[in-house]
Design a protein around this motif. Sequence first.
Motif, short mmCIF file in Angstrom:
data_model
loop_
_atom_site.label_atom_id
_atom_site.label_comp_id
_atom_site.label_asym_id
_atom_site.label_seq_id
_atom_site.Cartn_x
_atom_site.Cartn_y
_atom_site.Cartn_z
N GLY A 64 -20.38 9.49 -20.11
CA GLY A 64 -19.89 8.56 -19.34
C GLY A 64 -19.86 8.96 -17.81
N ILE A 65 -20.23 10.32 -17.56
CA ILE A 65 -20.28 10.66 -16.27
C ILE A 65 -21.60 10.77 -15.71
N GLY A 66 -21.89 10.07 -14.87
CA GLY A 66 -23.21 10.17 -14.38
C GLY A 66 -23.26 11.11 -12.90
N ARG A 67 -24.55 11.05 -12.45
CA ARG A 67 -24.47 12.12 -11.29
C ARG A 67 -23.68 11.87 -10.12
N SER A 68 -23.24 10.47 -9.88
CA SER A 68 -22.43 10.21 -8.77
C SER A 68 -21.23 10.12 -9.19
N THR A 69 -20.45 10.07 -10.22
CA THR A 69 -19.42 10.38 -10.63
C THR A 69 -18.94 11.81 -10.74
N ALA A 70 -19.90 12.60 -11.41
CA ALA A 70 -19.88 13.96 -11.20
C ALA A 70 -19.56 14.40 -9.91
N ALA A 71 -20.53 13.94 -8.92
CA ALA A 71 -20.23 14.59 -7.78
C ALA A 71 -19.12 14.15 -6.99
N ALA A 72 -18.38 13.00 -7.29
CA ALA A 72 -17.26 12.50 -6.75
C ALA A 72 -16.04 13.66 -7.19
N VAL A 73 -16.06 13.88 -8.41
CA VAL A 73 -14.91 14.61 -9.07
C VAL A 73 -15.21 15.98 -8.52
N ALA A 74 -16.28 16.46 -8.45
CA ALA A 74 -16.40 18.14 -7.91
C ALA A 74 -16.28 18.03 -6.40
N SER A 75 -16.46 17.03 -5.46
CA SER A 75 -16.18 17.12 -4.05
C SER A 75 -14.89 16.88 -4.10
N PHE A 76 -14.26 15.81 -4.68
CA PHE A 76 -12.74 15.60 -4.22
C PHE A 76 -11.87 16.85 -4.85
N CYS A 77 -12.22 17.34 -6.07
CA CYS A 77 -11.29 18.05 -6.65
C CYS A 77 -11.71 19.69 -6.38
N PHE A 78 -13.03 19.89 -6.28
CA PHE A 78 -13.12 21.30 -6.01
C PHE A 78 -14.30 21.56 -4.84
N SER A 79 -14.08 20.74 -3.92
CA SER A 79 -14.83 20.73 -2.85
C SER A 79 -16.42 21.36 -2.68
N GLU A 80 -17.12 21.01 -4.00
CA GLU A 80 -18.46 21.20 -3.98
C GLU A 80 -19.28 20.34 -3.13
N ARG A 81 -20.05 20.93 -2.69
CA ARG A 81 -21.11 20.52 -1.68
C ARG A 81 -22.21 19.52 -2.24
N VAL A 82 -21.74 18.33 -2.73
CA VAL A 82 -22.62 17.45 -3.65
C VAL A 82 -22.71 16.10 -3.09
N ALA A 83 -23.59 15.19 -3.25
CA ALA A 83 -23.67 13.94 -2.74
C ALA A 83 -23.53 13.01 -3.52
N ILE A 84 -22.40 12.31 -3.39
CA ILE A 84 -22.36 10.78 -4.18
C ILE A 84 -23.18 9.60 -3.89
N MET A 85 -23.50 8.98 -4.63
CA MET A 85 -24.29 7.71 -4.43
C MET A 85 -23.92 6.37 -5.11
N ASP A 86 -22.80 5.93 -4.84
CA ASP A 86 -22.58 4.67 -5.45
C ASP A 86 -23.26 3.58 -4.61
N GLY A 87 -22.86 2.22 -5.04
CA GLY A 87 -23.48 1.10 -4.31
C GLY A 87 -23.20 1.03 -2.85
N ASN A 88 -21.88 1.30 -2.65
CA ASN A 88 -21.32 1.39 -1.35
C ASN A 88 -22.02 2.35 -0.25
N VAL A 89 -22.24 3.59 -0.92
CA VAL A 89 -22.78 4.68 -0.24
C VAL A 89 -24.20 4.50 0.16
N LYS A 90 -24.80 3.86 -0.84
CA LYS A 90 -26.27 3.64 -0.85
C LYS A 90 -26.51 2.57 0.34
N ARG A 91 -25.62 1.63 0.61
CA ARG A 91 -25.62 0.36 1.64
C ARG A 91 -25.51 1.36 2.96
N VAL A 92 -24.46 2.34 2.94
CA VAL A 92 -24.13 2.99 4.28
C VAL A 92 -25.61 3.68 4.86
#
Length: 360
Positions: free
Chosen positions: A121-149
Amino acid sequence: MSKVVKATPTFAETMVSWQKTHGRNHLPWQNTQDPYRVWLSEIMLQQTQVTTVLGYYAKFLAHFPTVAELAAAPQDQVMGLWSGLGYYSRARNLHQCAQDVMTRFGGVFPQTAQELMTLPGIGRSTAAAVASFCFSERVAIMDGNVKRVLTRFWAYEADLSVSQNEKTLWEKAEAALPSRQLKTAMPRYSQALMDLGATLCLPRKPNCPSCPVRGECKAYALGSPEKFPVKTRKLKRSSEVLWLLLALNKKGEVWLEKRPATGIWASLYSLPVFESEEALKKALSFKELKKTRKLSEEPEWTLLPTFKHVLTHKDLHCHVMKVMLNQAPQTPAQGAWWAQNDWKVLGLPTPIRHLLSNSL
Ligand code: SF4
């Protein structure tokens, strides 16, 4: 005298400082670096509004304060608590993921997006969200909102239904990530993208005059933000007719069966489902019904109003037959009679819950 030239802030820097003052900072899953809480909120927020998630998030944490408690819970309890939130594969994966964290990672969430992505259940964007929020990893999230921006900011015209184009957008997103003070900048940057997409860069009528990056935004300059993102391939919708058996006994209990682990309403409790009226009627012997009703004629079926339930890819047209029985219907699946106080806590598909609430 030499003049000091101030460097123009990068997109990431502008977003980070905007988030501090204008972003959302008081949601219950913010201001924590606990991966269990962040992961739980990210899964719930997929395809679901923040306002809906708030109550479910609090309820889940009250029942399962840790990943160990979630992993140890019976699946029926997890599905019951998820009931009404929809997209039930998320709940099944959530439970499986908690169990995998316990068995594969000793109860501790892995710290990199790459490892997080190996969990159910953890796709690339969810993994990036957890890793960047909790461990400050330099990875890009890409959900619907982010794609739009991002597609608007760059006026990225390529069709995102072509996977290579989406891959290119990820690459551009990675190149735009903060490059300094990652410990604080990464969580804030990921949050800023989500917040901008949710509050200003809306699908319809974006609030560009209030946007911190409007000066550099290409779609704004072109005067056509709503043209982005470009996605031509539409989901192919199909429809299906279902016949539901609403069987009640004298005590007012309802017959419910657990659905198979795959397919529509997988692993949830439901009224027995049939593909046709004939199949439904065949599943009940008329002889039995005559005995039950002590009548020599055919039993009385009540056909309730048909309703339509819309899933992501499919419209379900549901016919409901209501009948009184004194014994179990002869359906292939395992089922049981459930009293009102008991069925209410089961994981039920939303339309079945509505149907029962309105007709019992
Ligand atoms: S200027 Fe408008 S279109 Fe561009 S990122 Fe901001 S809100 Fe979105």
